[in-house]
Scaffold this motif. Sequence first.
Motif, PDB file in Angstrom:
ATOM      1  N   GLY A  99       9.341  -1.379  12.625  1.00  0.00           N
ATOM      2  CA  GLY A  99       8.843  -2.377  11.685  1.00  0.00           C
ATOM      3  C   GLY A  99       8.001  -3.436  12.364  1.00  0.00           C
ATOM      4  N   SER A 100       8.436  -3.863  13.544  1.00  0.00           N
ATOM      5  CA  SER A 100       7.667  -4.846  14.306  1.00  0.00           C
ATOM      6  C   SER A 100       6.324  -4.274  14.746  1.00  0.00           C
ATOM      7  N   ALA A 101       6.312  -2.995  15.174  1.00  0.00           N
ATOM      8  CA  ALA A 101       5.047  -2.365  15.568  1.00  0.00           C
ATOM      9  C   ALA A 101       4.098  -2.232  14.391  1.00  0.00           C
ATOM     10  N   ILE A 102       4.643  -1.988  13.206  1.00  0.00           N
ATOM     11  CA  ILE A 102       3.797  -1.931  12.006  1.00  0.00           C
ATOM     12  C   ILE A 102       3.155  -3.288  11.764  1.00  0.00           C
ATOM     13  N   GLU A 103       3.944  -4.362  11.887  1.00  0.00           N
ATOM     14  CA  GLU A 103       3.357  -5.686  11.669  1.00  0.00           C
ATOM     15  C   GLU A 103       2.291  -6.003  12.716  1.00  0.00           C
ATOM     16  N   ASP A 104       2.487  -5.543  13.954  1.00  0.00           N
ATOM     17  CA  ASP A 104       1.455  -5.730  14.972  1.00  0.00           C
ATOM     18  C   ASP A 104       0.110  -5.189  14.483  1.00  0.00           C
ATOM     19  N   ARG A 105       0.157  -4.046  13.818  1.00  0.00           N
ATOM     20  CA  ARG A 105      -1.083  -3.396  13.386  1.00  0.00           C
ATOM     21  C   ARG A 105      -1.598  -3.929  12.054  1.00  0.00           C
ATOM     22  N   LEU A 106      -0.738  -4.610  11.317  1.00  0.00           N
ATOM     23  CA  LEU A 106      -1.187  -5.263  10.090  1.00  0.00           C
ATOM     24  C   LEU A 106      -1.962  -6.558  10.389  1.00  0.00           C
ATOM     25  N   ALA A 107      -1.701  -7.135  11.548  1.00  0.00           N
ATOM     26  CA  ALA A 107      -2.230  -8.462  11.854  1.00  0.00           C
ATOM     27  C   ALA A 107      -3.740  -8.608  11.640  1.00  0.00           C
ATOM     28  N   PRO A 108      -4.595  -7.636  12.016  1.00  0.00           N
ATOM     29  CA  PRO A 108      -6.040  -7.843  11.835  1.00  0.00           C
ATOM     30  C   PRO A 108      -6.538  -7.652  10.403  1.00  0.00           C
ATOM     31  N   PHE A 109      -5.678  -7.264   9.467  1.00  0.00           N
ATOM     32  CA  PHE A 109      -6.151  -6.859   8.148  1.00  0.00           C
ATOM     33  C   PHE A 109      -6.146  -7.970   7.107  1.00  0.00           C
ATOM     34  N   GLU A 110      -5.908  -9.191   7.532  1.00  0.00           N
ATOM     35  CA  GLU A 110      -6.024 -10.357   6.661  1.00  0.00           C
ATOM     36  C   GLU A 110      -5.123 -10.270   5.429  1.00  0.00           C
TER      37      GLU A 110
END
Length: 315
Positions: free
Chosen positions: A152-163
């Motif tokens: 779940g944390s890794a998913i949020e890492d990748r969500l970060a640039p998507f505004e």
Amino acid sequence: MTATTADVWLPFPAEEIDGLPENLNYLFWDGGTEYPGNPADCAYYVVPYMKGPEIAQRPLAAMSGVQVVQTLSAGIDHVEPGLGLLPAGVRLCNAKGVHEASTAELTLALILASLRGFPGFVHGQDKEEWRSGFYPALADKSVLIVGYGSIGSAIEDRLAPFECARVARVARSARTTARGPVHTIDDLPALLPEADVVILSTPLNPSTQGLVGADFLAAMPDGALLVNVARGGVVDTKALLSELESGRLRAALDVTDPEPLPQGHPLWHAPNVLITPHVGGSTSAFEPRAKRLLAAQLTRFAAGEPVRNVVTTTG
């Protein structure tokens, strides 16, 4: 049996894994009919990857001397039913650190493909149709991650640039992270109505079996997207089908219940659903990370040090 004389069952040939300690006896077994040695002599059992629960559990009853059972998956549900066959004190370890990158990549791919209408574009290409138009973006969406462990944390890492407008997090225990609070499952009724995208990355256990049922889905807003990269059993398939067939919700599923999804199952052709065949961790990133994990774990085991990623110990 001491670690220095112990048999280790590996699903990779030992010569393919750099950094293995030399004072262990390595035997290759990837689920074949014949065992590579006497299961009673196995001290460290690495479960064959993606071979199903029958193969995973098959040798357990005969492993009277096993000390560690190591999965190469984040989940342990395919092994857990067989733990009662083992002697007390056996440590069950999962593959934390192996699948985060691949599963998080697929999660973003499922979200973007579903929101931006990729399945329709593929069908349009097959028919030589130019299907232009406006489609939803991930930008400005509120996202809820249910199951905020390492994946779940890794998913949020990748969500970060998507505004995204907001990312909310749910786990078994409340806590605070650098990115914000983690809520408990008890907070879902308040969080779901605000979530445009709900991501499931929780383990399958008695508390999460059927978690996403009719009430959970009804609390999601119209047009919301459910993304499941956890286990199929976390979702009540009948309840999800009802929401999909009404057109109220969308879904992107890497896992299903039943799995594999049989031919003729209504989920295959339900509207607004994108299905991938449980490939969250099955990428080129798997083997190097799995082999590094095994080298590190077995180095600790051979030295008499505590192994990592212990999920439970038989008693």
